[in-house]
Design a protein around this motif. Sequence first.
Motif, PDB file in Angstrom:
ATOM      1  N   VAL A 569       1.987  51.660  37.573  1.00 28.24           N
ATOM      2  CA  VAL A 569       0.955  51.572  38.601  1.00 28.24           C
ATOM      3  C   VAL A 569       0.787  52.958  39.196  1.00 28.24           C
ATOM      4  O   VAL A 569       1.719  53.513  39.788  1.00 28.24           O
ATOM      5  CB  VAL A 569       1.328  50.546  39.679  1.00 28.24           C
ATOM      6  N   VAL A 570      -0.406  53.530  39.017  1.00 32.65           N
ATOM      7  CA  VAL A 570      -0.658  54.907  39.444  1.00 32.65           C
ATOM      8  C   VAL A 570      -1.756  54.924  40.493  1.00 32.65           C
ATOM      9  O   VAL A 570      -2.537  53.981  40.617  1.00 32.65           O
ATOM     10  CB  VAL A 570      -1.054  55.791  38.243  1.00 32.65           C
ATOM     11  N   ALA A 571      -1.817  56.024  41.242  1.00 33.48           N
ATOM     12  CA  ALA A 571      -2.876  56.232  42.230  1.00 33.48           C
ATOM     13  C   ALA A 571      -3.812  57.303  41.698  1.00 33.48           C
ATOM     14  O   ALA A 571      -3.425  58.459  41.530  1.00 33.48           O
ATOM     15  CB  ALA A 571      -2.284  56.647  43.570  1.00 33.48           C
ATOM     16  N   VAL A 572      -5.028  56.925  41.398  1.00 38.70           N
ATOM     17  CA  VAL A 572      -6.026  57.844  40.859  1.00 38.70           C
ATOM     18  C   VAL A 572      -6.794  58.467  42.023  1.00 38.70           C
ATOM     19  O   VAL A 572      -7.436  57.740  42.800  1.00 38.70           O
ATOM     20  CB  VAL A 572      -7.000  57.103  39.916  1.00 38.70           C
ATOM     21  N   PRO A 573      -6.768  59.798  42.172  1.00 36.98           N
ATOM     22  CA  PRO A 573      -7.509  60.426  43.277  1.00 36.98           C
ATOM     23  C   PRO A 573      -9.006  60.191  43.118  1.00 36.98           C
ATOM     24  O   PRO A 573      -9.552  60.227  42.023  1.00 36.98           O
ATOM     25  CB  PRO A 573      -7.159  61.909  43.136  1.00 36.98           C
ATOM     26  N   SER A 574      -9.665  59.950  44.242  1.00 38.10           N
ATOM     27  CA  SER A 574     -11.101  59.723  44.236  1.00 38.10           C
ATOM     28  C   SER A 574     -11.851  61.020  44.502  1.00 38.10           C
ATOM     29  O   SER A 574     -11.459  61.808  45.358  1.00 38.10           O
ATOM     30  CB  SER A 574     -11.488  58.693  45.297  1.00 38.10           C
ATOM     31  N   THR A 575     -12.923  61.231  43.758  1.00 37.37           N
ATOM     32  CA  THR A 575     -13.796  62.379  44.016  1.00 37.37           C
ATOM     33  C   THR A 575     -15.065  61.934  44.744  1.00 37.37           C
ATOM     34  O   THR A 575     -16.005  62.707  44.852  1.00 37.37           O
ATOM     35  CB  THR A 575     -14.180  63.057  42.693  1.00 37.37           C
ATOM     36  N   HIS A 576     -15.060  60.681  45.233  1.00 39.09           N
ATOM     37  CA  HIS A 576     -16.267  60.122  45.845  1.00 39.09           C
ATOM     38  C   HIS A 576     -16.037  59.716  47.291  1.00 39.09           C
ATOM     39  O   HIS A 576     -16.704  58.818  47.805  1.00 39.09           O
ATOM     40  CB  HIS A 576     -16.752  58.930  45.024  1.00 39.09           C
ATOM     41  N   GLY A 577     -15.048  60.357  47.932  1.00 42.63           N
ATOM     42  CA  GLY A 577     -14.840  60.121  49.346  1.00 42.63           C
ATOM     43  C   GLY A 577     -14.056  58.871  49.676  1.00 42.63           C
ATOM     44  O   GLY A 577     -13.928  58.517  50.849  1.00 42.63           O
ATOM     45  N   ALA A 578     -13.518  58.196  48.671  1.00 37.36           N
ATOM     46  CA  ALA A 578     -12.723  56.996  48.905  1.00 37.36           C
ATOM     47  C   ALA A 578     -11.246  57.338  48.892  1.00 37.36           C
ATOM     48  O   ALA A 578     -10.841  58.467  48.593  1.00 37.36           O
ATOM     49  CB  ALA A 578     -13.024  55.952  47.838  1.00 37.36           C
ATOM     50  N   ASP A 579     -10.414  56.356  49.246  1.00 39.25           N
ATOM     51  CA  ASP A 579      -8.980  56.527  49.099  1.00 39.25           C
ATOM     52  C   ASP A 579      -8.626  56.514  47.617  1.00 39.25           C
ATOM     53  O   ASP A 579      -9.465  56.251  46.751  1.00 39.25           O
ATOM     54  CB  ASP A 579      -8.241  55.395  49.819  1.00 39.25           C
ATOM     55  N   ASP A 580      -7.347  56.775  47.330  1.00 39.45           N
ATOM     56  CA  ASP A 580      -6.889  56.706  45.943  1.00 39.45           C
ATOM     57  C   ASP A 580      -7.177  55.329  45.362  1.00 39.45           C
ATOM     58  O   ASP A 580      -7.106  54.302  46.055  1.00 39.45           O
ATOM     59  CB  ASP A 580      -5.387  56.987  45.860  1.00 39.45           C
ATOM     60  N   VAL A 581      -7.493  55.291  44.071  1.00 36.27           N
ATOM     61  CA  VAL A 581      -7.763  54.047  43.368  1.00 36.27           C
ATOM     62  C   VAL A 581      -6.513  53.673  42.589  1.00 36.27           C
ATOM     63  O   VAL A 581      -6.072  54.431  41.712  1.00 36.27           O
ATOM     64  CB  VAL A 581      -8.955  54.192  42.398  1.00 36.27           C
ATOM     65  N   TYR A 582      -5.927  52.512  42.895  1.00 31.58           N
ATOM     66  CA  TYR A 582      -4.733  52.082  42.176  1.00 31.58           C
ATOM     67  C   TYR A 582      -5.119  51.480  40.831  1.00 31.58           C
ATOM     68  O   TYR A 582      -6.134  50.781  40.703  1.00 31.58           O
ATOM     69  CB  TYR A 582      -3.939  51.083  43.005  1.00 31.58           C
ATOM     70  N   ALA A 583      -4.299  51.774  39.834  1.00 35.64           N
ATOM     71  CA  ALA A 583      -4.585  51.305  38.483  1.00 35.64           C
ATOM     72  C   ALA A 583      -3.292  51.093  37.723  1.00 35.64           C
ATOM     73  O   ALA A 583      -2.271  51.749  37.986  1.00 35.64           O
ATOM     74  CB  ALA A 583      -5.463  52.312  37.741  1.00 35.64           C
ATOM     75  N   ARG A 584      -3.321  50.156  36.793  1.00 40.61           N
ATOM     76  CA  ARG A 584      -2.248  49.993  35.814  1.00 40.61           C
ATOM     77  C   ARG A 584      -2.572  50.853  34.595  1.00 40.61           C
ATOM     78  O   ARG A 584      -3.719  50.887  34.145  1.00 40.61           O
ATOM     79  CB  ARG A 584      -2.137  48.544  35.374  1.00 40.61           C
ATOM     80  N   VAL A 585      -1.562  51.504  34.054  1.00 33.10           N
ATOM     81  CA  VAL A 585      -1.749  52.337  32.869  1.00 33.10           C
ATOM     82  C   VAL A 585      -0.723  51.947  31.818  1.00 33.10           C
ATOM     83  O   VAL A 585       0.487  51.882  32.092  1.00 33.10           O
ATOM     84  CB  VAL A 585      -1.617  53.839  33.199  1.00 33.10           C
ATOM     85  N   TYR A 586      -1.222  51.649  30.614  1.00 36.20           N
ATOM     86  CA  TYR A 586      -0.382  51.355  29.458  1.00 36.20           C
ATOM     87  C   TYR A 586      -0.498  52.545  28.500  1.00 36.20           C
ATOM     88  O   TYR A 586      -1.611  52.951  28.138  1.00 36.20           O
ATOM     89  CB  TYR A 586      -0.864  50.106  28.728  1.00 36.20           C
ATOM     90  N   LEU A 587       0.634  53.094  28.085  1.00 38.06           N
ATOM     91  CA  LEU A 587       0.636  54.261  27.203  1.00 38.06           C
ATOM     92  C   LEU A 587       0.929  53.852  25.766  1.00 38.06           C
ATOM     93  O   LEU A 587       1.660  52.896  25.520  1.00 38.06           O
ATOM     94  CB  LEU A 587       1.677  55.278  27.673  1.00 38.06           C
ATOM     95  N   PRO A 588       0.371  54.591  24.802  1.00 36.04           N
ATOM     96  CA  PRO A 588       0.601  54.250  23.391  1.00 36.04           C
ATOM     97  C   PRO A 588       2.072  54.389  23.002  1.00 36.04           C
ATOM     98  O   PRO A 588       2.823  55.168  23.609  1.00 36.04           O
ATOM     99  CB  PRO A 588      -0.252  55.266  22.640  1.00 36.04           C
ATOM    100  N   GLN A 589       2.466  53.645  21.997  1.00 36.38           N
ATOM    101  CA  GLN A 589       3.824  53.798  21.483  1.00 36.38           C
ATOM    102  C   GLN A 589       3.980  55.219  20.948  1.00 36.38           C
ATOM    103  O   GLN A 589       3.096  55.742  20.280  1.00 36.38           O
ATOM    104  CB  GLN A 589       4.085  52.786  20.367  1.00 36.38           C
ATOM    105  N   GLY A 590       5.107  55.837  21.280  1.00 38.66           N
ATOM    106  CA  GLY A 590       5.348  57.216  20.856  1.00 38.66           C
ATOM    107  C   GLY A 590       4.460  58.217  21.570  1.00 38.66           C
ATOM    108  O   GLY A 590       4.158  59.283  21.028  1.00 38.66           O
ATOM    109  N   PHE A 591       4.076  57.892  22.800  1.00 44.37           N
ATOM    110  CA  PHE A 591       3.160  58.749  23.542  1.00 44.37           C
ATOM    111  C   PHE A 591       3.677  60.176  23.630  1.00 44.37           C
ATOM    112  O   PHE A 591       4.853  60.429  23.916  1.00 44.37           O
ATOM    113  CB  PHE A 591       2.957  58.186  24.946  1.00 44.37           C
ATOM    114  N   ASP A 592       2.759  61.140  23.366  1.00 41.45           N
ATOM    115  CA  ASP A 592       3.075  62.566  23.428  1.00 41.45           C
ATOM    116  C   ASP A 592       1.950  63.254  24.181  1.00 41.45           C
ATOM    117  O   ASP A 592       0.814  63.339  23.680  1.00 41.45           O
ATOM    118  CB  ASP A 592       3.223  63.135  22.012  1.00 41.45           C
ATOM    119  N   ASN A 593       2.247  63.746  25.370  1.00 40.19           N
ATOM    120  CA  ASN A 593       1.212  64.349  26.217  1.00 40.19           C
ATOM    121  C   ASN A 593       0.762  65.707  25.700  1.00 40.19           C
ATOM    122  O   ASN A 593      -0.231  66.253  26.171  1.00 40.19           O
ATOM    123  CB  ASN A 593       1.730  64.483  27.648  1.00 40.19           C
TER     124      ASN A 593
END
Length: 825
Positions: A569-593
């Motif tokens: 569960v992450v907080a996505v910063p808003s560029t539209h004057g709102a508070d952070d947008v909370y979201a669930r994020v699922y990463l691929p198996q073997g994720f490599d940034n």
Amino acid sequence: MMMGAFRGFGLSLLTLAMLGGCATSAQNNSAETTTSASVTLAAPPSIGQPLTLKQIMANPDWMGIFAKGEYWSDDSQSIYFARQAHGAPIKTYYQQRLTEPSAHELALDQLHAASQQHGVLDFAKTRKAYLYQGNLFVKNLSSGQVTQLTRQNTAIDGVRFLSNGDIAYWQGDDIFKIHQGSGLLEQMANIKMAIEPKAVEAPSSYIAKQQHRLIEYVALQQESAIAKQTYQAQLAKSDPTLSAKTWYLGDKEVVSQLSLSPTGRYVLLSLRDKDYSWRAEHDIMPNYLGKDGYVDAVPVRARVAEDKHPGERLVLLDLQTRDKKEITIEGLIGFDEDVLAKVKAENAQAKGERYQSQTAPRKVQLMQDWGWSQSAIQWQPTQDKVAVMLEAIDNKDRWLATLDLNKGRLVTQHRLHDEAWVNYNFNQFGWLPNSDSLYYLSEETGYSHLYIKAKGEEATPLTQGKYVVSDITLGPKAQFIYYKANKQHPGIDNVYRVEIASGKEQQLTQWEGQLDYQLSPDGTKLLLNASRRTQPAELFVQAIGGELTQLTHYTSDAFKQYPWQAPEVVAVPSTHGADDVYARVYLPQGFDNTKVDKYPAVIFNHGAGYLQNAHYGFSGYFREFMFHNLLTQNGYVVMDMDYRGSKDYGRDWRTAVYRNMGHPEVEDLKDGVSWMASNVNVDANRVGTYGGSYGGFLTFMALFTEPELFQAGAALRPVSDWAHYNAPYTSNILNTPEVDAIAYERSSPIEHAQGLNKPLLIMSGVLDDNVFFQDSVRLVQRLIELEKPMFETAIYPVEPHGFRQPSSWLDEYRRIFKLFEQELK
């Protein structure tokens, strides 16, 4: 509203009214089948093996048949609950004692003694009255003895103890009393929604007098009728054995709600125009696969564009003096304000007209709360004092008012005004015992909080802060008020209590997920229905100040042992004057940034609009949870956002979509795509989106109004035109089409369809009586006329809003997966 909260796949796990199926001990974790429905369970996923769509979309019983509808026994020593296999026609009920490791199934002849969840106590708290199968039962709480007081086919609607110990109940518009000493059944009130028959009178006109003077038979008949009428009136006045005289309240209305005072002296009625109906006046839903081989015409609800709610009015009956008082709304602060003046002026200006504001009494009704089980009429427990919660039909005001029983006037105790709309949640209220003080929830600070208000004094907040308070419970000794709140994180629930006298708060649970709670009757324990991100809800008991104990173990071994990915569960910063947008994020198996080849991604849009899904509990969208795991196994990043309008982030977040649905949310989706591109190595040019119901609507709006944001989208059971959705939900957010056409044209996808230039998949159930199939039909024709070639449709002839058949789910998600594989890879 509609959507996610009422989805069929959510219902199979979340609805309290279901549950049952096959009898199994609480220790049996294996997948179960049922003899009451011919279903076949798919093989559960094997550890280390990729998921398949057929497994995910199969009959969900392989995950476990869970306990629902749970409640405490009267002695606080056991719990009752029900279970129901997917598609099974019946429920099975259980009792589990706190001292035993498993539950036992209740036999049919035991159910009447267990159905006490909604019973009422007498003033000494020694007896409990409750209804089972429409009949009245009373339980002696010390001995446990249950006595059946009625046995009839016409169901009783409600029951209460009177202050003298008698039991009153109401059946339709009639009120009865059972005298505790003699057992005499007395009809206290006979209410008829009809015109009172005219009394026989002496002739008054010339012709009538002549008829009586010349025709002896007519005169004799008249004299006999008058004599009989006089005798009946004298008898009714003098004979103590007769029941009360009938109340005639006219033939233009029906009783919407009836409430009897503690002494049995007063009846408060809410009346509504009898001609009003929530059904469409001239429309049907065709069922093309009717059981007789013909097309069945199924009645449907009215659309917001045609639903003209007349409001309700209150009437007070004094059964002692036979006085009737029509309760007017002048005592409600702002009862005649033109709260939509700015909206009307804007719409008038758009048509080249000018709007002149005028005051006029507004239409009101008893507060309709979608998350409570209490009445909007609350009597002080031991006295004839009553408080009511009313809402304006225009959705801008909620009043908590007391009623002066002598004058028949409302007195405002609290007004909650919102220029957008008053939330249909967070409306619980009640009296503190033996006092003139009320407790209630209010969003007036921007977050739902708990208040105490003594008569003639300012309200005192018992909770404060940027978090949401809900589900309040007055303790058995009225020392504490218990509540649920998300203080730690918007997506984490815990139970708290506040001492009324001191305002001191105490956290009672330490849970890292979502939960619902019930306080035991003796006030010493909590019953929790609780889940975590990868753990479906089970039942737990925790003594106040003690350890947490798990009671049920119905999650299957197959589900528990599979290595599900818990979304972050992450907080996505808003560029539209709102508070952070909370979201669930699922990463691929073997994720490599640092991977050179960036990942494709999918954003899921939850339903209901006003719903929370980026939380730490197990999602009601359990099929989507598994589908998102499947997508990660196929190399996708998945995001699931609580865009603006979502639940449990406060009033401003909720009302950001007022008169502007589909626009702030799309701005949030844009920020989600940017966040994934910056933080989890996603290719912003290979992102798709999908969702059902409100999520389908949002998919439309994203593809139509920001055509370069997503490369493909799938809209399931989607709204295409808000003027065709229901009034209770839509009029909150967009007002009504006749008042605010600007909001409807701004917010309806069909008005923006010309913007489509990426592949779109539209999927709808023909038997959807929530979001009509017509929504998709009209949009498809619009796209055809716009000569848009990049859309496809799939129809499901036997499916309602929430799909029921595993084969339909499988077909639907095969198409979604194919779309993403073709367009994003």
